[in-house]
Design an enzyme around this catalytic site. Structure first.
Site, PDB file in Angstrom:
ATOM      1  N   GLY A  69       0.811  -1.253   0.033  1.00  0.00           N
ATOM      2  CA  GLY A  69       0.093  -0.137   0.015  1.00  0.00           C
ATOM      3  C   GLY A  69       0.967   1.297   0.112  1.00  0.00           C
ATOM      4  CB  THR A  70       4.075   1.894   1.695  1.00  0.00           C
ATOM      5  OG1 THR A  70       3.463   1.689   2.864  1.00  0.00           O
ATOM      6  CG2 THR A  70       5.225   3.152   1.825  1.00  0.00           C
ATOM      7  CG  ASN A 149      -3.972   4.541  10.204  1.00  0.00           C
ATOM      8  OD1 ASN A 149      -4.385   5.617   9.528  1.00  0.00           O
ATOM      9  ND2 ASN A 149      -3.050   4.525  11.228  1.00  0.00           N
ATOM     10  CD  GLN A 177      -6.264   0.326   8.415  1.00  0.00           C
ATOM     11  OE1 GLN A 177      -7.210  -0.330   8.383  1.00  0.00           O
ATOM     12  NE2 GLN A 177      -4.944  -0.028   8.555  1.00  0.00           N
ATOM     13  N   GLY A 198      -3.152  -5.443   0.498  1.00  0.00           N
ATOM     14  CA  GLY A 198      -3.993  -6.790   0.598  1.00  0.00           C
ATOM     15  C   GLY A 198      -3.753  -7.157   2.112  1.00  0.00           C
ATOM     16  CG  HIS A 199      -0.921  -6.301   5.203  1.00  0.00           C
ATOM     17  ND1 HIS A 199      -0.464  -5.879   6.649  1.00  0.00           N
ATOM     18  CD2 HIS A 199      -0.287  -4.961   4.450  1.00  0.00           C
ATOM     19  CE1 HIS A 199      -0.092  -4.764   6.620  1.00  0.00           C
ATOM     20  NE2 HIS A 199       0.042  -3.972   5.515  1.00  0.00           N
ATOM     21  CB  THR A 235       9.384 -10.598 -12.402  1.00  0.00           C
ATOM     22  OG1 THR A 235      10.206 -10.177 -13.497  1.00  0.00           O
ATOM     23  CG2 THR A 235       8.643 -11.727 -12.759  1.00  0.00           C
ATOM     24  CB  CYS A 324       4.475   1.778  10.806  1.00  0.00           C
ATOM     25  SG  CYS A 324       3.014   2.562  10.340  1.00  0.00           S
TER      26      CYS A 324
HETATM   27  C1  LIG Z   1      -4.081   4.197   6.038  1.00  0.00           C
HETATM   28  C2  LIG Z   1      -3.004   3.244   5.729  1.00  0.00           C
HETATM   29  N1  LIG Z   1      -2.207   3.660   4.610  1.00  0.00           N
HETATM   30  C3  LIG Z   1      -1.078   3.198   4.316  1.00  0.00           C
HETATM   31  C4  LIG Z   1      -0.670   1.712   4.985  1.00  0.00           C
HETATM   32  C5  LIG Z   1       0.483   1.181   4.421  1.00  0.00           C
HETATM   33  O1  LIG Z   1       0.338  -0.001   3.667  1.00  0.00           O
HETATM   34  P1  LIG Z   1       1.336  -1.207   3.432  1.00  0.00           P
HETATM   35  O2  LIG Z   1       1.528  -1.801   4.844  1.00  0.00           O
HETATM   36  O3  LIG Z   1       0.648  -2.069   2.501  1.00  0.00           O
HETATM   37  O4  LIG Z   1       2.477  -0.456   3.022  1.00  0.00           O
HETATM   38  C6  LIG Z   1      -1.264   1.532   6.166  1.00  0.00           C
HETATM   39  C7  LIG Z   1      -0.861   0.206   6.717  1.00  0.00           C
HETATM   40  O5  LIG Z   1      -0.893   0.337   8.163  1.00  0.00           O
HETATM   41  C8  LIG Z   1      -2.553   2.248   6.296  1.00  0.00           C
HETATM   42  O6  LIG Z   1      -3.200   1.776   7.489  1.00  0.00           O
END
Ligand SMILES: Cc1ncc(COP(=O)(O)O)c(C=O)c1O
Length: 393
Positions: A69-70, A149, A177, A198-199, A235, A324
């Site tokens: 996601g980042t 989040n 989220q 995905g996670h 890939t 994080c």
């Molecule tokens: C709102 C939000 N954006 C971005 C992220 C980052 O996603 P990823 O862990 O897949 O990099 C998170 C993960 O905690 C999130 O909650």
């Protein structure tokens, strides 16, 4: 262990794992290879693209897989910044995840002006301030998270998007989220760009996706072999992409079936037990606007860092903010934006459920939380919140 930290990550759904396994063993072929076996893998990726697209109401050609996601957030924001011409203002909110805020900080070092719009005490965007900021001259783009989040609060995304559209400002949403937890449909809320991870909904870690509305220009961050239509070279992480597709299909059927009513019922049950049995507990955020799985609670005279240690000992995993930021020495920027004192911010817990959380776990967790709060209050003397050791989001 009773796992109540699903906004940090979720377990891979057994059906997702099953769908992935062949691509970690015999179906090892490169999807770009010209022979039949490679083409079959490519076809499986295209099916996953359809599944993800369906979950957010997009066309499959508008979905591009990323490494997380980042990465989706970074790729969209840097692309927008690269193509903004003379426009140097970025409008966002005070409560974004660090995967947006740190990019904005970096862009401010490159000369952009970052306008962070605040939220009310319920954690919802101040739409009047948003409109004013978006309608300023020289706005390059606007970005607003769909759901927060930490608090789970769903933002007034349709209104914020409409304001950006009417000002002809490109609009991105970090929907990480929200996707899989609440209805997200780009036909109803016509955002230009959207990020997925995905996670957060039972796919593996290390895979995400970005939605890019068809016809919009995009300047890729990763260049190379031209995979993902050139929007994200490299890939493909085939097994994880297949897993993301399967998870999207599963979550869509849950949303269609009961909109996660079962998860919301358990979350509400936990809150009710805690509110009935403990004094000095408050729900943070506008309850009517929450993702079904998230409870964010303030426990008066109870330092969250101490609570988390006790709960860990009792076998309950939850958090005080986003994973994080765990251990960072400042109060949550989200709770500060909501106007909470340091004391309240530092005595709040995020409890986040998943489709795998059971009623029995909720009841046990409630007992453990009550025991931990009572113990800490006895130790802390009922009035002293203690030193600031902070977790945020
Ligand atoms: C709102 C939000 N954006 C971005 C992220 C980052 O996603 P990823 O862990 O897949 O990099 C998170 C993960 O905690 C999130 O909650």
């Amino acid at each position: 262990m009773i796992y109540l930290d699903s906004n940090a990550t979720t377990q891979v759904h057994p059906e997702v794992l099953e769908a992935m396994l062949p691509y970690l063993s015999d179906q090892c072929y490169n999807p770009s290879s010209g022979y039949r076996a490679g083409k079959q893998v490519k076809q499986a990726i295209e099916q996953a693209r359809e599944q993800v697209a369906r979950l957010v109401g997009a066309d499959a050609r508008e979905i591009y897989f990323t490494g997380c996601g980042t990465e989706a957030n970074n790729a969209v924001l840097y692309s927008l910044a690269d193509m903004c011409g003379e426009n140097r203002r970025i409008v966002t909110s005070e409560i974004e995840h660090s995967a947006i805020l740190r990019v904005c900080e970096h862009l401010s070092e490159r000369g952009f002006i970052i306008d962070k719009v605040g939220v009310d005490s319920g954690g919802r965007l101040d739409l009047v301030a948003w409109e004013k900021a978006v309608k300023e001259d020289g706005v390059a783009f606007a970005t607003l998270m769909w759901a927060n989040n930490e608090t789970g609060i769903i933002q007034p995304i349709a209104e914020a998007c409409e304001i950006a559209r009417s000002a002809k400002v490109p609009f991105h949403t970090d929907a990480i989220q929200a996707v899989g937890k609440t209805a997200v449909d780009v036909r109803e809320v016509p955002v230009d760009f959207l990020s997925i991870s995905g996670h957060k909904f039972h796919a593996p870690k290390g895979v995400g996706a970005m939605y890019v509305r068809s016809g919009l220009r995009f300047n890729p961050m990763l260049r190379g072999g031209g995979q993902e239509s050139g929007f994200r070279s490299g890939t493909e992480n085939v097994a994880s992409i297949i897993g993301l597709g399967k998870a999207a299909e599963i979550m869509q059927s849950k949303l269609d079936h009961d909109d996660h009513a079962g998860v919301a019922k358990l979350r509400d049950r936990l809150e009710k037990i805690l509110l009935d049995r403990l004094k000095g507990v408050e729900i943070n955020g506008a309850v009517e606007h929450r993702a079904a799985n998230t409870a964010h609670l303030a426990f008066e005279h109870c330092e969250a860092s101490g609570l988390l240690i006790l709960l860990d000992e009792y076998g309950v995993a939850c958090s005080a903010g986003s994973a994080c930021m765990t251990g960072k020495q400042q109060p949550s920027h989200v709770q500060k934006a909501m106007g909470f004192s340091n004391e309240r911010a530092n005595s709040s817990l995020r409890i986040s459920l998943s489709i795998f959380t059971s009623e029995e776990e909720i009841d046990q967790a409630a007992e453990h939380i009550i025991k931990a709060v009572e113990k800490l209050r006895r130790v802390q003397g009922g009035g002293n919140v203690g030193p600031v050791v902070i977790y945020t989001g």
